[in-house]
Scaffold this motif. Structure first.
Motif, PDB file in Angstrom:
ATOM      1  N   PRO A 111      -8.356   2.437  -1.455  1.00 25.80           N
ATOM      2  CA  PRO A 111      -6.891   3.370  -1.956  1.00 25.80           C
ATOM      3  C   PRO A 111      -6.711   4.230  -0.905  1.00 25.80           C
ATOM      4  O   PRO A 111      -7.230   4.850  -0.418  1.00 25.80           O
ATOM      5  N   ILE A 112      -5.153   4.452  -1.086  1.00 27.19           N
ATOM      6  CA  ILE A 112      -4.477   5.742  -0.368  1.00 27.19           C
ATOM      7  C   ILE A 112      -3.656   6.442  -1.562  1.00 27.19           C
ATOM      8  O   ILE A 112      -3.098   5.973  -2.466  1.00 27.19           O
ATOM      9  N   PHE A 113      -3.665   7.942  -1.448  1.00 26.72           N
ATOM     10  CA  PHE A 113      -3.182   8.656  -2.580  1.00 26.72           C
ATOM     11  C   PHE A 113      -1.940   9.458  -1.937  1.00 26.72           C
ATOM     12  O   PHE A 113      -2.197   9.804  -0.644  1.00 26.72           O
ATOM     13  N   PHE A 114      -1.356  10.228  -2.896  1.00 20.80           N
ATOM     14  CA  PHE A 114      -0.289  11.340  -2.401  1.00 20.80           C
ATOM     15  C   PHE A 114      -1.350  12.256  -1.701  1.00 20.80           C
ATOM     16  O   PHE A 114      -0.705  12.542  -0.673  1.00 20.80           O
ATOM     17  N   GLY A 115      -2.372  12.649  -2.194  1.00 20.62           N
ATOM     18  CA  GLY A 115      -2.922  13.924  -1.531  1.00 20.62           C
ATOM     19  C   GLY A 115      -3.599  13.527  -0.044  1.00 20.62           C
ATOM     20  O   GLY A 115      -3.745  14.334   0.775  1.00 20.62           O
ATOM     21  N   ASP A 116      -3.693  12.167   0.112  1.00 28.48           N
ATOM     22  CA  ASP A 116      -3.813  11.972   1.569  1.00 28.48           C
ATOM     23  C   ASP A 116      -3.054  12.392   2.541  1.00 28.48           C
ATOM     24  O   ASP A 116      -3.363  12.325   3.625  1.00 28.48           O
TER      25      ASP A 116
ATOM     26  N   ASN B 241       0.369   3.585  -8.145  1.00 31.97           N
ATOM     27  CA  ASN B 241      -0.502   4.334  -7.495  1.00 31.97           C
ATOM     28  C   ASN B 241       0.103   3.904  -6.064  1.00 31.97           C
ATOM     29  O   ASN B 241      -0.780   3.989  -5.158  1.00 31.97           O
ATOM     30  N   ILE B 242       1.296   3.500  -5.686  1.00 32.05           N
ATOM     31  CA  ILE B 242       1.745   3.343  -4.596  1.00 32.05           C
ATOM     32  C   ILE B 242       2.766   4.611  -3.974  1.00 32.05           C
ATOM     33  O   ILE B 242       3.695   5.118  -4.576  1.00 32.05           O
ATOM     34  N   PRO B 243       2.174   5.450  -3.044  1.00 26.09           N
ATOM     35  CA  PRO B 243       2.898   6.561  -2.372  1.00 26.09           C
ATOM     36  C   PRO B 243       4.279   6.002  -1.867  1.00 26.09           C
ATOM     37  O   PRO B 243       4.590   4.718  -1.333  1.00 26.09           O
ATOM     38  N   LEU B 244       5.362   6.660  -2.275  1.00 24.28           N
ATOM     39  CA  LEU B 244       6.605   6.640  -1.445  1.00 24.28           C
ATOM     40  C   LEU B 244       6.999   7.543  -0.576  1.00 24.28           C
ATOM     41  O   LEU B 244       7.026   8.643  -0.841  1.00 24.28           O
ATOM     42  N   LEU B 245       7.538   7.052   0.642  1.00 24.77           N
ATOM     43  CA  LEU B 245       8.131   7.723   1.830  1.00 24.77           C
ATOM     44  C   LEU B 245       9.555   7.729   1.449  1.00 24.77           C
ATOM     45  O   LEU B 245      10.223   6.896   1.824  1.00 24.77           O
ATOM     46  N   LEU B 246      10.134   8.531   0.781  1.00 24.88           N
ATOM     47  CA  LEU B 246      11.646   8.551   0.270  1.00 24.88           C
ATOM     48  C   LEU B 246      12.585   8.935   1.403  1.00 24.88           C
ATOM     49  O   LEU B 246      12.393   9.982   2.242  1.00 24.88           O
ATOM     50  N   ILE B 247      13.575   8.147   1.910  1.00 27.53           N
ATOM     51  CA  ILE B 247      14.309   8.185   2.732  1.00 27.53           C
ATOM     52  C   ILE B 247      15.916   8.767   2.233  1.00 27.53           C
ATOM     53  O   ILE B 247      16.533   8.051   1.645  1.00 27.53           O
TER      54      ILE B 247
ATOM     55  N   ARG C 270       0.711  -1.232  -0.024  1.00 24.71           N
ATOM     56  CA  ARG C 270      -0.121  -0.030  -0.185  1.00 24.71           C
ATOM     57  C   ARG C 270       0.817   1.162   0.023  1.00 24.71           C
ATOM     58  O   ARG C 270       0.642   2.113  -0.659  1.00 24.71           O
ATOM     59  N   ILE C 271       2.110   1.229   0.737  1.00 23.21           N
ATOM     60  CA  ILE C 271       2.735   2.353   0.753  1.00 23.21           C
ATOM     61  C   ILE C 271       4.237   1.807   0.976  1.00 23.21           C
ATOM     62  O   ILE C 271       4.582   0.806   1.338  1.00 23.21           O
ATOM     63  N   ALA C 272       5.162   2.383   0.127  1.00 23.12           N
ATOM     64  CA  ALA C 272       6.529   2.165   0.099  1.00 23.12           C
ATOM     65  C   ALA C 272       7.445   3.068   1.048  1.00 23.12           C
ATOM     66  O   ALA C 272       6.937   4.240   0.842  1.00 23.12           O
ATOM     67  N   ILE C 273       8.550   2.503   1.304  1.00 18.60           N
ATOM     68  CA  ILE C 273       9.443   3.246   2.242  1.00 18.60           C
ATOM     69  C   ILE C 273      10.915   3.363   1.922  1.00 18.60           C
ATOM     70  O   ILE C 273      11.038   1.942   1.606  1.00 18.60           O
ATOM     71  N   GLY C 274      11.673   4.151   1.940  1.00 20.39           N
ATOM     72  CA  GLY C 274      13.010   3.859   1.543  1.00 20.39           C
ATOM     73  C   GLY C 274      13.621   4.369   0.340  1.00 20.39           C
ATOM     74  O   GLY C 274      13.641   5.422   0.026  1.00 20.39           O
ATOM     75  N   TYR C 275      14.362   3.533  -0.272  1.00 17.60           N
ATOM     76  CA  TYR C 275      15.154   3.971  -1.499  1.00 17.60           C
ATOM     77  C   TYR C 275      16.223   5.131  -1.172  1.00 17.60           C
ATOM     78  O   TYR C 275      16.083   6.193  -1.990  1.00 17.60           O
ATOM     79  N   PRO C 276      17.341   4.774  -0.404  1.00 17.81           N
ATOM     80  CA  PRO C 276      18.074   6.136  -0.018  1.00 17.81           C
ATOM     81  C   PRO C 276      19.057   6.293  -0.829  1.00 17.81           C
ATOM     82  O   PRO C 276      19.690   7.140  -1.234  1.00 17.81           O
ATOM     83  N   CYS C 277      19.263   5.382  -2.157  1.00 13.63           N
ATOM     84  CA  CYS C 277      20.343   5.585  -3.203  1.00 13.63           C
ATOM     85  C   CYS C 277      19.358   6.043  -4.303  1.00 13.63           C
ATOM     86  O   CYS C 277      18.489   5.469  -4.823  1.00 13.63           O
ATOM     87  N   ILE C 278      19.917   7.058  -4.955  1.00  9.84           N
ATOM     88  CA  ILE C 278      19.058   7.610  -6.076  1.00  9.84           C
ATOM     89  C   ILE C 278      18.993   6.766  -7.398  1.00  9.84           C
ATOM     90  O   ILE C 278      18.043   6.928  -7.901  1.00  9.84           O
ATOM     91  N   GLU C 279      20.019   6.034  -7.498  1.00  9.57           N
ATOM     92  CA  GLU C 279      19.976   4.900  -8.757  1.00  9.57           C
ATOM     93  C   GLU C 279      18.792   4.247  -8.519  1.00  9.57           C
ATOM     94  O   GLU C 279      17.990   3.708  -9.522  1.00  9.57           O
ATOM     95  N   ALA C 280      18.521   3.593  -7.400  1.00  7.52           N
ATOM     96  CA  ALA C 280      17.512   2.470  -7.209  1.00  7.52           C
ATOM     97  C   ALA C 280      16.250   3.344  -7.217  1.00  7.52           C
ATOM     98  O   ALA C 280      14.936   2.831  -7.841  1.00  7.52           O
ATOM     99  N   PHE C 281      16.175   4.553  -6.494  1.00  2.00           N
ATOM    100  CA  PHE C 281      15.044   5.316  -6.648  1.00  2.00           C
ATOM    101  C   PHE C 281      14.486   5.787  -8.137  1.00  2.00           C
ATOM    102  O   PHE C 281      13.288   5.557  -8.184  1.00  2.00           O
TER     103      PHE C 281
END
Length: 384
Positions: free
Chosen positions: A330-335, A124-130, A102-113
């Motif tokens: 569903p959960i969206f960016f705007g939420d 439509n999976i929001p990402l909390l980028l670390i 439902r929600i992704a977290i992480g991807y600290p390396c910009i290449e993978a991101f």
């Protein structure tokens, strides 16, 4: 004064600003907590370089995620190894989509991101980028309508925090701006200079010095001749310590300031009392951290836990966003916008571009050899 730790730190990856390249082993996916509880809205996917050269970063993220599982035992959290590589980013995004994260977290390396984000956006999976600080993320988000929420400062925030402080502290003072010629040194020096000149504060002297020298007396003499009593150094703690020690030895009074590159272990460099630096704090969590996480951060004064505690905060945000939702809702960016999340990083609110609406950098002054946070020294306390 040892150069060994200095050079090791200089060659370490700067995930936040520049991204990384790494040769790493095959990926692994670990399921941290199996139960699926419909009320929490399904699984949360966490992606990090768990194996390979940059596994130290992935292990911090993993530890933060596992601590959050202890706090939220009903959460279903999946940990994926993105290998700090484009191929790993594609693979982990596919895995998350297949498992209906439902929600992704992480991807600290910009290449993978960069490789994962288009796939996550299509699903439509929001990402909390670390960790990633690149300003280009905001532009890319707008172009691709990416649901990215950056739980990290922007690249410009460091210079903003430092300049905001110096505009008041150094008003009416003769100051110089120097740099060591490296990409980071030149950029931070130019960014601070530009912001100060916007406020009609101009240096009396600018210069590029040669780094890694055991003696900077000639530079100190040039600074003395210019009339500068305060110096912003676009360089690291080793050079700042040499400059400060040489100034004291020849009887020149200089107050130095710098950025996060001033952060160093005691055996790496000894910064003079009164030295100013802008850096991310060691997040204390105000007593909210579970014991394992609190133990890991105990004794940290400035940087040192830059992925561990923010990952925990990202899980707090994700769980708050999913609270009360059905598993198929569903959960969206705007939420995530227009609301304040209470986290171990303090209150977090995201602006329309998905960036944290306050500056996470703090200003510190060296006192008795240790950095002490300056009250009101940056915009970290404000929610805009």
């Amino acid at each position: 004064m040892s150069r060994r730790s200095r050079n090791s730190r200089q060659n370490a990856p700067r995930f936040g600003r520049f991204g990384v390249r790494a040769a790493v082993a095959a990926a692994a996916m670990l399921l941290l907590s199996a139960p699926v509880v419909a009320k929490e809205g399904g699984a949360i996917g966490v992606s990090a370089p768990i194996s390979g050269f940059y596994a130290v970063v992935g292990k911090e993220i993993e530890k933060g995620a596992r601590a959050a599982v202890d706090r939220f035992p009903d959460a279903r959290i999946e940990l994926h190894d993105d290998e700090c590589e484009p191929e790993g980013g594609v693979k982990t995004a596919d895995e998350m989509i297949e498992s209906r994260v439902r929600i992704a977290i992480g991807y600290p390396c910009i290449e993978a991101f960069d490789a994962a984000m288009p796939k996550l956006a299509d699903a439509n999976i929001p990402l909390l980028l670390i960790g990633v600080q690149s300003e280009a993320i905001t532009v890319d988000r707008r172009k691709g309508n990416w649901p990215v929420l950056r739980l990290a400062p922007k690249a410009s925030d460091e210079a903003d925090a430092i300049a905001d402080y110096l505009k008041e502290a150094w008003r009416g003072i003769n100051f110089a701006i120097i740099d060591d010629g490296t990409l980071y040194g030149r950029q931070i020096a130019e960014e601070v200079r530009f912001r100060l000149e916007e406020d009609n504060l101009k240096p009396v002297f600018t210069d590029t010095y040669r780094p890694q020298l055991e003696n900077q007396v000639a530079l100190v003499r040039r600074l003395q001749k210019s009339g500068a009593t305060h110096v912003f150094v676009g360089g690291d703690a080793f050079d700042a310590a040499i400059i400060g020690a040489d100034a004291e030895a020849v009887g020149v009074s200089l107050t130095l300031a710098g950025g996060s590159a001033f952060v160093a272990s005691p055996d790496d460099a000894v910064l003079a009392d009164g030295t100013i630096l802008g850096a991310l704090p060691a997040w204390s969590g105000a007593g909210e951290l579970p014991k394992a996480l609190a133990d890991a951060t105990e004794g940290a004064t400035v940087i040192g836990n830059s992925y561990l505690v923010p990952t925990y905060a990202a899980l707090q945000i994700a769980m708050a966003a999913l609270e009360g939702l059905d598993a198929d809702e569903p959960i969206f960016f705007g939420d995530f916008l227009g609301r304040t999340f209470q986290t171990v990083l303090g209150p977090i609110r995201f602006d329309g571009d998905g960036n944290v609406s306050r500056n996470l950098f703090r200003i510190f002054v060296i006192e008795d050899g240790r950095p002490v946070a300056v009250s009101g020294g940056s915009s970290t306390g404000s929610i805009q």
